[in-house]
Scaffold this motif. Structure first.
Motif, mmCIF file in Angstrom:
data_model
loop_
_atom_site.group_PDB
_atom_site.id
_atom_site.type_symbol
_atom_site.label_atom_id
_atom_site.label_comp_id
_atom_site.label_asym_id
_atom_site.label_seq_id
_atom_site.Cartn_x
_atom_site.Cartn_y
_atom_site.Cartn_z
ATOM 1 N N TYR A 42 -83.726 25.359 36.867
ATOM 2 C CA TYR A 42 -84.392 23.955 36.449
ATOM 3 C C TYR A 42 -85.716 23.939 37.529
ATOM 4 N N GLN A 43 -85.588 25.053 38.367
ATOM 5 C CA GLN A 43 -86.648 24.850 39.426
ATOM 6 C C GLN A 43 -88.168 25.114 38.861
ATOM 7 N N GLU A 44 -89.165 24.612 39.678
ATOM 8 C CA GLU A 44 -90.639 24.970 38.899
ATOM 9 C C GLU A 44 -90.823 26.179 38.806
ATOM 10 N N SER A 45 -91.672 26.709 37.811
ATOM 11 C CA SER A 45 -91.814 28.307 37.618
ATOM 12 C C SER A 45 -92.187 29.121 38.678
ATOM 13 N N GLY A 55 -79.973 31.747 38.821
ATOM 14 C CA GLY A 55 -78.866 31.906 38.006
ATOM 15 C C GLY A 55 -78.320 30.428 37.582
ATOM 16 N N ASP A 56 -76.993 30.405 37.005
ATOM 17 C CA ASP A 56 -76.398 29.018 36.682
ATOM 18 C C ASP A 56 -75.515 28.850 37.935
ATOM 19 N N THR A 144 -67.225 25.350 36.644
ATOM 20 C CA THR A 144 -68.731 25.010 36.404
ATOM 21 C C THR A 144 -68.829 25.273 34.716
ATOM 22 N N SER A 145 -69.850 24.822 34.095
ATOM 23 C CA SER A 145 -69.873 24.957 32.693
ATOM 24 C C SER A 145 -69.668 26.140 32.235
ATOM 25 N N SER A 146 -69.704 27.435 32.838
ATOM 26 C CA SER A 146 -69.460 28.760 32.361
ATOM 27 C C SER A 146 -68.202 29.144 32.632
ATOM 28 N N SER A 230 -73.329 27.208 29.383
ATOM 29 C CA SER A 230 -74.287 27.154 30.563
ATOM 30 C C SER A 230 -75.635 27.419 30.505
ATOM 31 N N THR A 231 -76.468 27.217 31.496
ATOM 32 C CA THR A 231 -77.887 27.607 31.335
ATOM 33 C C THR A 231 -77.848 29.208 31.329
#
Ligand code: 13P
Ligand code: SF4
Length: 324
Positions: A42-45, A55-56, A144-146, A230-231
């Motif tokens: 989710y960080q800027e590119s 990573g997630d 975590t979500s994963s 997860s992401t």
């Protein structure tokens, strides 16, 4: 202009960040400090592009646990950098902006959670990694979500469970595993913003697009999703799938990696309820290239933890790493 006049040396030196090539400066500092830069999707590119690892939450924790760098620069939110510090007490852990929090962590204050836990002494506590070190210290296992479903499935059926702090992820796990849990009433301000009605309209306009969603989304969105993960799992799904169009119900920063992996595919950010940019995590976006550079140059802000809390928080993280 007169010559021969001695002038005072300039003492009010201000750094002109605009004149710097921040990417080059950050990479040079990384080498000088023997630092590793870990970044969330989710960080800027620009930050994603110069990170050593993206990573997630689970993958980032594993990387933090195994790094031999002297300094960990965590381009993510506070609970992620805190997890890195819990796992690496002797290393310096830096975060570009100390205010990069998380609505889930903030919605579960440790003193209130402790009282809640005391009301249910026959329950064990499984906490989503998106919580403070103090809440981790009150938990039996982190997930975590994963790995959440995998971890809950390993708990004996008769064992009662408190799940905190995300009720949407908790509800999703209950549905997947068929077991009931006592849920803390927390949610993510980004993932609860997606509009079911607008997604339905988007699906009608893009009939070939698959809806893929993070499990922090509300139930209505998850019920409609073609894939939930997860992401990292969402990213993997987009490049492994035969489909060419996707509606992305998670923070829009991840689309940068999706496009890098599959430049020919179409990625449509799921629309929020209002016309705001609410599908951007305001905490994640507090980190900028300028702040990343400054935190490495000044070696601050640094994550500092109370040792007693760190030791208590380490156990449930280690259990997670063993179980996932
Ligand atoms: P992941 O572990 O899937 O990357 O999720 C972290 C997060 O904060 C999602 O909002
Ligand atoms: Fe927290 Fe939501 Fe931001 Fe993830 S997207 S860091 S859960 S506020």
């Amino acid at each position: 202009m007169e010559t021969g006049i001695l002038t005072e040396p300039q003492t009010n030196f201000t750094l002109n960040l605009e004149a710097l090539n921040l990417e080059e400066e950050i990479l040079a500092l990384k080498k000088k400090l023997n630092a590793v830069i870990l970044a969330h999707y989710y960080q800027e590119s620009e930050i994603q592009d110069l990170a050593d690892f993206i990573g997630d939450s689970l993958e980032l924790s594993k990387r933090a646990a195994s790094t031999d760098a002297d300094i960990i620069v965590f381009a993510g939110v506070h609970f992620m950098a805190e997890t890195a510090k819990i796992l690496n007490p002797s290393k310096k852990v830096l975060i570009p902006d100390l205010n990069a929090g998380c609505s889930l962590a903030e919605g579960c204050p440790a003193p209130v959670f402790k009282k809640f836990k005391e009301l249910h002494p026959d329950h064990i506590v499984i906490s989503y990694i998106n919580c403070s070190a103090a809440v981790k210290a009150l938990s039996n296992i982190i997930c975590t979500s994963s790995n959440a479903v995998k971890i809950i499935e390993q708990i004996p059926k008769e064992q009662k469970i408190i799940f905190a702090p995300d009720k949407n992820l908790g509800r999703y796990i209950m549905k997947k595993t068929g077991r009931s849990m006592l849920l803390w009433d927390g949610s993510c301000i980004v993932h609860e913003t997606f509009s079911d009605r607008k997604i339905l309209l988007l699906k009608a306009e893009n009939p070939n697009a698959l809806l893929i969603a993070h499990p922090e989304c509300e139930e209505a969105i998850l019920n409609r999703a073609d894939f939930i993960g997860s992401t990292s799992a969402l990213l993997r799904f987009t490049y492994e799938s035969d489909a060419n169009e996707f509606i992305i119900a998670t923070e829009e920063g991840i689309i940068h990696q999706m496009l890098k992996k599959s430049p020919h595919k179409k990625f449509i950010p799921a629309p929020p309820n209002s016309s705001c940019a609410c599908n951007e995590c305001p905490y994640m976006k507090l980190n900028t290239m300028e702040k990343l550079y400054l935190c490495m140059k000044d070696q601050k802000p640094e994550i500092i933890l109370d040792e007693e809390i760190r030791i208590k928080a380490l156990k449930p993280i280690q259990r997670m790493l063993e179980m996932s």
